[in-house]
Design a protein around this motif. Structure first.
Motif, PDB file in Angstrom:
ATOM      1  N   ASP A   1     -18.530 -13.421  16.200  1.00 32.98           N
ATOM      2  CA  ASP A   1     -19.759 -13.656  15.427  1.00 32.98           C
ATOM      3  C   ASP A   1     -19.560 -13.360  13.938  1.00 32.98           C
ATOM      4  O   ASP A   1     -20.456 -12.887  13.258  1.00 32.98           O
ATOM      5  CB  ASP A   1     -20.925 -12.834  15.997  1.00 32.98           C
ATOM      6  CG  ASP A   1     -22.272 -13.271  15.424  1.00 32.98           C
ATOM      7  OD1 ASP A   1     -22.433 -14.465  15.141  1.00 32.98           O
ATOM      8  OD2 ASP A   1     -23.140 -12.402  15.233  1.00 32.98           O
ATOM      9  N   LEU A   2     -18.358 -13.673  13.441  1.00 32.03           N
ATOM     10  CA  LEU A   2     -18.048 -13.442  12.032  1.00 32.03           C
ATOM     11  C   LEU A   2     -18.205 -14.723  11.212  1.00 32.03           C
ATOM     12  O   LEU A   2     -18.369 -14.665   9.999  1.00 32.03           O
ATOM     13  CB  LEU A   2     -16.626 -12.892  11.886  1.00 32.03           C
ATOM     14  CG  LEU A   2     -16.330 -11.621  12.691  1.00 32.03           C
ATOM     15  CD1 LEU A   2     -14.853 -11.263  12.594  1.00 32.03           C
ATOM     16  CD2 LEU A   2     -17.206 -10.478  12.235  1.00 32.03           C
ATOM     17  N   VAL A   3     -18.110 -15.870  11.898  1.00 35.74           N
ATOM     18  CA  VAL A   3     -18.306 -17.174  11.261  1.00 35.74           C
ATOM     19  C   VAL A   3     -19.092 -18.068  12.211  1.00 35.74           C
ATOM     20  O   VAL A   3     -19.146 -17.810  13.420  1.00 35.74           O
ATOM     21  CB  VAL A   3     -16.964 -17.885  10.901  1.00 35.74           C
ATOM     22  CG1 VAL A   3     -16.114 -17.036   9.971  1.00 35.74           C
ATOM     23  CG2 VAL A   3     -16.185 -18.291  12.131  1.00 35.74           C
ATOM     24  N   VAL A   4     -19.675 -19.104  11.645  1.00 34.80           N
ATOM     25  CA  VAL A   4     -20.269 -20.188  12.432  1.00 34.80           C
ATOM     26  C   VAL A   4     -19.638 -21.481  11.936  1.00 34.80           C
ATOM     27  O   VAL A   4     -19.114 -21.542  10.818  1.00 34.80           O
ATOM     28  CB  VAL A   4     -21.819 -20.254  12.311  1.00 34.80           C
ATOM     29  CG1 VAL A   4     -22.465 -19.082  13.026  1.00 34.80           C
ATOM     30  CG2 VAL A   4     -22.263 -20.328  10.867  1.00 34.80           C
ATOM     31  N   THR A   5     -19.694 -22.507  12.787  1.00 32.22           N
ATOM     32  CA  THR A   5     -19.042 -23.764  12.430  1.00 32.22           C
ATOM     33  C   THR A   5     -19.995 -24.946  12.592  1.00 32.22           C
ATOM     34  O   THR A   5     -19.892 -25.704  13.545  1.00 32.22           O
ATOM     35  CB  THR A   5     -17.784 -23.983  13.289  1.00 32.22           C
ATOM     36  OG1 THR A   5     -18.142 -23.834  14.671  1.00 32.22           O
ATOM     37  CG2 THR A   5     -16.697 -22.990  12.949  1.00 32.22           C
ATOM     38  N   PRO A   6     -20.921 -25.091  11.641  1.00 35.30           N
ATOM     39  CA  PRO A   6     -21.783 -26.277  11.684  1.00 35.30           C
ATOM     40  C   PRO A   6     -20.982 -27.512  11.253  1.00 35.30           C
ATOM     41  O   PRO A   6     -20.394 -27.528  10.165  1.00 35.30           O
ATOM     42  CB  PRO A   6     -22.894 -25.943  10.689  1.00 35.30           C
ATOM     43  CG  PRO A   6     -22.284 -24.963   9.738  1.00 35.30           C
ATOM     44  CD  PRO A   6     -21.243 -24.214  10.523  1.00 35.30           C
ATOM     45  N   GLY A   7     -20.908 -28.506  12.114  1.00 30.60           N
ATOM     46  CA  GLY A   7     -20.141 -29.713  11.797  1.00 30.60           C
ATOM     47  C   GLY A   7     -18.686 -29.384  11.579  1.00 30.60           C
ATOM     48  O   GLY A   7     -18.072 -28.683  12.375  1.00 30.60           O
ATOM     49  N   ALA A   8     -18.133 -29.867  10.473  1.00 30.43           N
ATOM     50  CA  ALA A   8     -16.718 -29.629  10.160  1.00 30.43           C
ATOM     51  C   ALA A   8     -16.552 -28.477   9.169  1.00 30.43           C
ATOM     52  O   ALA A   8     -15.493 -28.303   8.584  1.00 30.43           O
ATOM     53  CB  ALA A   8     -16.084 -30.898   9.600  1.00 30.43           C
ATOM     54  N   ASP A   9     -17.627 -27.701   8.974  1.00 31.46           N
ATOM     55  CA  ASP A   9     -17.581 -26.584   8.027  1.00 31.46           C
ATOM     56  C   ASP A   9     -17.415 -25.254   8.735  1.00 31.46           C
ATOM     57  O   ASP A   9     -17.754 -25.112   9.910  1.00 31.46           O
ATOM     58  CB  ASP A   9     -18.873 -26.522   7.193  1.00 31.46           C
ATOM     59  CG  ASP A   9     -18.973 -27.651   6.183  1.00 31.46           C
ATOM     60  OD1 ASP A   9     -17.914 -28.154   5.749  1.00 31.46           O
ATOM     61  OD2 ASP A   9     -20.097 -28.035   5.838  1.00 31.46           O
ATOM     62  N   VAL A  10     -16.918 -24.280   8.002  1.00 29.19           N
ATOM     63  CA  VAL A  10     -16.835 -22.898   8.467  1.00 29.19           C
ATOM     64  C   VAL A  10     -17.658 -22.079   7.485  1.00 29.19           C
ATOM     65  O   VAL A  10     -17.496 -22.210   6.272  1.00 29.19           O
ATOM     66  CB  VAL A  10     -15.379 -22.372   8.470  1.00 29.19           C
ATOM     67  CG1 VAL A  10     -15.309 -21.004   9.119  1.00 29.19           C
ATOM     68  CG2 VAL A  10     -14.452 -23.338   9.162  1.00 29.19           C
ATOM     69  N   VAL A  11     -18.546 -21.232   8.013  1.00 26.63           N
ATOM     70  CA  VAL A  11     -19.440 -20.444   7.173  1.00 26.63           C
ATOM     71  C   VAL A  11     -19.429 -18.993   7.646  1.00 26.63           C
ATOM     72  O   VAL A  11     -19.520 -18.720   8.845  1.00 26.63           O
ATOM     73  CB  VAL A  11     -20.887 -21.000   7.237  1.00 26.63           C
ATOM     74  CG1 VAL A  11     -21.814 -20.206   6.341  1.00 26.63           C
ATOM     75  CG2 VAL A  11     -20.928 -22.478   6.889  1.00 26.63           C
TER      76      VAL A  11
END
Length: 160
Positions: free
Chosen positions: A55-65
């Motif tokens: 739970d350190l990043v999320v990946t909406p679409g082709a992005d990393v946030v």
């Protein structure tokens, strides 16, 4: 509870990913990220998957946030960082299983063979030894578990 494998990447690479994302200060395209940090595409996907499981990043679409938890980990001093990551590890079924086995073992210690057998039984398509190495890497870094190479045993330092 069914256990699932974790990506076999060193914890340091996960933290490195967080630092790159923090520097970018926003969404980072996975393909651009692969080029910018010079990783193989499959390798960066494993690092991203590991960070996502924690739970350190999320990946909406082709992005990393970066998530709030990911930002908190980066902002924390070393001991606080370890503690935050330890809490994230405890949520993963694989680590819950390892801690549960150790809590039930005499002296809160168990031979690595016990875990190799558990992994082989529950995750037959995984490389049990490589998985155990990653569990030890993440567990030792966060001080969730310890490992004695001389005895080839995993152990819990102190009760939580």
């Amino acid at each position: 509870m069914p256990i699932s494998p974790i990506p076999r990447v060193p914890i340091g690479k996960i933290i490195g990913l967080l630092e790159v994302l923090d520097d970018a200060a926003g969404p980072y395209d996975v393909f651009r990220l692969t080029r910018d940090i010079n990783y193989e595409f499959g390798e960066i996907l494993q690092v991203i998957k590991a960070a996502e499981m924690l739970d350190l990043v999320v990946t909406p679409g082709a992005d990393v946030v970066l998530t709030g938890t990911g930002s908190a980990v980066l902002r924390a001093r070393v001991n606080a960082r370890k503690k935050l990551l330890k809490e994230q590890l405890k949520k993963l079924p694989l680590f819950k299983t390892v801690v549960d086995v150790l809590n039930k073992s005499e002296g809160r210690r168990a031979d690595e063979d016990v875990f190799l057998d558990i992994f082989a039984l529950h995750l037959p398509s995984e490389d049990s030894e490589a998985l155990l190495k990653t569990v030890i890497d993440w567990g030792r870094y966060t001080e969730l578990i310890g490992y004695s190479p001389d005895d080839q045993q995993l152990y819990l330092d102190q009760p939580d």
